[in-house]
Scaffold this motif. Structure first.
Motif, mmCIF file in Angstrom:
data_model
loop_
_atom_site.group_PDB
_atom_site.id
_atom_site.type_symbol
_atom_site.label_atom_id
_atom_site.label_comp_id
_atom_site.label_asym_id
_atom_site.label_seq_id
_atom_site.Cartn_x
_atom_site.Cartn_y
_atom_site.Cartn_z
ATOM 1 N N GLY A 207 11.973 49.649 6.800
ATOM 2 C CA GLY A 207 11.976 48.373 7.451
ATOM 3 C C GLY A 207 10.615 47.910 7.856
ATOM 4 O O GLY A 207 10.383 46.956 8.712
ATOM 5 N N GLU A 208 9.607 48.895 7.908
ATOM 6 C CA GLU A 208 8.268 48.645 8.694
ATOM 7 C C GLU A 208 7.330 47.994 7.560
ATOM 8 O O GLU A 208 7.628 48.110 6.614
ATOM 9 N N ARG A 209 6.325 47.472 8.299
ATOM 10 C CA ARG A 209 5.309 46.965 7.369
ATOM 11 C C ARG A 209 4.067 47.977 7.120
ATOM 12 O O ARG A 209 3.669 48.857 7.930
ATOM 13 N N ASP A 210 3.890 48.124 5.792
ATOM 14 C CA ASP A 210 2.597 48.903 5.216
ATOM 15 C C ASP A 210 1.886 48.033 4.651
ATOM 16 O O ASP A 210 2.043 47.075 4.290
ATOM 17 N N ILE A 211 0.315 48.671 4.618
ATOM 18 C CA ILE A 211 -0.768 48.084 3.912
ATOM 19 C C ILE A 211 -1.114 48.952 2.914
ATOM 20 O O ILE A 211 -1.219 50.114 3.025
ATOM 21 N N LEU A 212 -1.100 48.287 1.565
ATOM 22 C CA LEU A 212 -1.439 49.090 0.290
ATOM 23 C C LEU A 212 -2.813 48.530 -0.214
ATOM 24 O O LEU A 212 -3.097 47.399 -0.396
ATOM 25 N N VAL A 213 -3.710 49.477 -0.037
ATOM 26 C CA VAL A 213 -5.159 48.970 -0.623
ATOM 27 C C VAL A 213 -5.285 49.857 -1.958
ATOM 28 O O VAL A 213 -5.164 51.081 -1.948
ATOM 29 N N TYR A 214 -6.062 49.245 -2.887
ATOM 30 C CA TYR A 214 -5.961 49.456 -4.321
ATOM 31 C C TYR A 214 -7.336 49.229 -5.094
ATOM 32 O O TYR A 214 -7.801 48.217 -4.673
ATOM 33 N N LYS A 215 -7.542 50.018 -5.992
ATOM 34 C CA LYS A 215 -8.839 49.722 -6.680
ATOM 35 C C LYS A 215 -8.607 50.481 -8.021
ATOM 36 O O LYS A 215 -8.325 51.677 -8.223
ATOM 37 N N LYS A 216 -9.206 49.822 -9.161
ATOM 38 C CA LYS A 216 -9.148 50.246 -10.472
ATOM 39 C C LYS A 216 -10.343 50.787 -10.864
ATOM 40 O O LYS A 216 -11.381 49.928 -10.679
ATOM 41 N N LEU A 217 -10.436 51.652 -11.490
ATOM 42 C CA LEU A 217 -11.340 52.639 -12.062
ATOM 43 C C LEU A 217 -11.737 52.181 -13.643
ATOM 44 O O LEU A 217 -10.638 52.243 -14.370
ATOM 45 N N GLY A 218 -12.724 51.527 -13.844
ATOM 46 C CA GLY A 218 -12.945 50.783 -15.360
ATOM 47 C C GLY A 218 -13.203 52.005 -16.360
ATOM 48 O O GLY A 218 -12.655 51.474 -17.390
ATOM 49 N N ARG A 219 -13.714 53.108 -16.127
ATOM 50 C CA ARG A 219 -14.003 53.911 -17.241
ATOM 51 C C ARG A 219 -12.683 54.556 -17.948
ATOM 52 O O ARG A 219 -12.388 54.331 -19.215
#
Length: 604
Positions: free
Chosen positions: A261-273
């Protein structure tokens, strides 16, 4: 009672403290949260960008090794020798050893490559460091079979059971590539390029979003590439990663609620190759922990200050209301003509230490003064004229102040920070000038400096739509004049020039001509009606002070200036107003030349 002055003072002070500190704490918390949030997002994406570039570099080395081995004549010769049924086994073994040395050289040419091996369908494996052996067991392994059936080229971190010379039993990440053909189903041999998992984990471990944050590397199917426990993500984060994986977004930040029930931060990045994706998860409460502590501190400080404010308000209200009550009773006696009774009701005289004591002392003095009779009619007239002049002079300050504060408010709402600072600076210089009430006369140069600050404020407000020119003629250095004469005239000229057209032009001239000082203000406005010109030029204006003070029409500033000039200079002052049918007005004030040593005032 609540409606008593004491109760209202206490309530007012408490409300002001609550509003001020509550608003301050809310704004501080909101702004700090926004700044921290923006910094966290940009910092996390920047770190992932750096790690993505590192992964691209490692992948590029893997592709370079694969291309080197695939296109090499050494590989083609080895493949033909192995497939030649007439070639003796000794020649084939020699060819295998030569190929092994070639693979060793290729591996040593790239720092990120752990080892390179070639696996054939007949069970032969050729690796670096003279590793040539028949191990049919790899034919049954899942990675080998999946390559030929589905073309799966990348293998997540695993233990290579066949290559232990360079890997030393450590997990590796591998890429598979066919030899001799580009299609995996028709290939007889497959090349397996290993990169130690630590080569990916070591730089990844240096990226920290929070104390308990974790960053994962996923392949195109959403499976983890490195040997990390993905169950740490939780079901909510896993579903969000799957949604992001199929979305067109390349990078970003997502906020979600975890299983607790707690808030999380999700950071993402896609690698193009390769289509891999980096995803980092951090608890929001850790990122904002210092901010929450600051908020708690502000609340505690606010409560303490409110308590102190209550005590201070009670003490202050008692010190204010008691003497004021006595003063009100004394005033009622004065209304009835009981001066002796009024004096007995007032508190005894003490050293003046506060405004209230000063008011009481002043009121006592007023009672004494009211008992006296005015000595003669001439002194009464002079005192009345002086009071009228001061009243007119003090009317300028609030009239100008309100207009300028409205401009500052407008600039602040438009977030024109530089213009706001400049206007406040000019306003401060003008107010410093206007607060000097020791003398009603100033040097002409000081009056012009005051006007230039005011013009700077107007040009900030109207920009290129307003053109104002100020010129000086003659020797003006030693001359003095009464203050606040030009500014109201310029204000009226600008105001009514804009009412009938989008641009305004104002010309200000200060000319010394013999014994006269001429002040000319010209504009391109609609002109002045004849009846207004007649009233302004009426020499009986000093006797009409109340209409000027109470009038809120458009010519209040002009009437104020004319009235003060006539009170100060008397018959030595002249006003001329010229207007044309096409529009535009020229206002000319003619004053007597006065130098600092001269004394020609009404109150001398």
């Amino acid at each position: 009672m609540f409606f008593s002055l004491k109760s209202r003072l206490i309530a007012l002070i408490v409300v002001l403290f609550i509003l001020s500190f509550g608003t301050l704490s809310y704004l501080l918390y909101s702004e700090a949260r926004a700044v921290i949030r923006s910094y966290i997002e940009s910092s996390a994406l920047e770190k992932m960008e750096e790690y993505g570039a590192y992964v691209d570099m490692v992948q590029m080395q893997i592709y370079d090794v694969a291309s080197l081995v695939f296109n090499s004549d050494m590989t083609k010769n080895w493949e033909s020798h192995i497939q030649d049924p007439l070639l003796p086994d000794g020649e084939k073994m020699l060819s295998n050893l030569t190929m092994s040395r070639f693979l060793t050289q290729a591996t040593n040419s790239y720092t990120s490559i752990s080892d390179v091996s070639i696996y054939r369908r007949d069970g032969l494996r050729v690796g670096g460091e003279n590793q040539v052996e028949y191990e049919p067991a790899f034919l049954e392994e899942s990675w080998y079979q999946n390559f030929f059936t589905s073309g799966e080229r990348w293998l997540a971190a695993h233990m290579d059971q066949h290559e232990r010379v360079r890997d030393h039993g450590n997990p590796v990440v591998s890429m598979l590539m066919p030899i001799g053909t580009f299609h995996h189903a028709t290939a007889r041999s497959v090349m397996k390029i290993n990169v130690s998992e630590s080569y990916f984990l070591e730089p990844l471990s240096r990226i920290h979003l929070a104390k308990s944050s974790t960053i994962f590397l996923f392949n195109e199917q959403g499976d983890p590439i490195l040997s990390q426990q993905t169950q740490e993500l939780g079901s909510g984060a896993t579903e969000e990663i799957d949604r992001i994986r199929i979305s067109p977004l390349k990078s970003g930040v997502s906020y979600l609620t975890n299983d607790s029930g707690e808030r999380d931060i999700l950071v993402y990045k896609k690698l193009g190759r390769t289509g891999w994706m980096l995803a980092g998860l951090a608890p929001e409460k850790e990122l904002y922990s210092s901010l929450h502590r600051l908020q708690s501190t502000i609340i505690i400080v606010t409560i303490v200050l409110i308590a102190l404010a209550l005590l201070a308000a009670a003490w202050l209200s008692y010190g204010v209301t008691k003497p004021l009550t006595q003063l009100v009773l004394a005033m009622r006696q004065v209304q009835r003509g009981g001066f002796d009774q009024a004096e007995t009701l007032l508190p005894p005289d003490k050293n003046v230490k506060s405004e209230i004591s000063y008011v009481i002392s002043t009121f006592r003095y007023m009672i004494d003064r009211l008992r006296q009779h005015i000595q003669n009619e001439f002194e009464l007239k002079l005192l009345r004229q002086q009071a009228e002049y001061k009243a007119l002079l003090m009317q300028i300050n609030p009239h100008f102040m309100f207009n300028t504060l409205e401009l500052v408010s407008s600039l602040a709402m438009q977030r024109r920070t530089d213009d706001t600072v400049q206007v406040v600076e000019d306003l401060g210089k003008m107010m410093r000038f206007s607060m000097n009430t020791n003398d009603d006369r100033v040097a002409v140069s000081e009056e012009l400096a005051f006007v230039r600050h005011y013009i700077a404020i107007l040009q900030t407000r109207f920009g290129q739509k307003l053109e104002i020119a100020v010129s000086e003629e003659g020797k003006l250095d030693s001359l003095v004049m009464i203050k606040f004469i030009l500014q109201p005239l310029i204000e009226n000229a600008v105001k009514y020039s804009f009412r009938h057209q989008p641009a305004a032009w104002v010309d200000v001239r200060v000319v010394r001509n013999g014994g006269q000082l001429r002040l000319l203000v010209s504009d391109n406005g609609p002109g002045m009606p004849p009846d207004v010109i007649e009233r302004v030029q009426n020499p009986e204006s000093p006797s009409q002070l109340d209409p000027i003070l109470n009038n809120r029409s458009w010519h209040i500033g002009l009437g104020n200036v004319i009235a003060r000039c006539r009170l100060h200079y008397g018959d030595l002052f002249t006003v001329q107003i010229r207007t044309s049918e096409a529009g535009g007005t020229c206002m000319e004030l003619i004053l007597p030349v006065q130098e600092e040593s001269h004394v020609q005032r009404i109150d001398c």
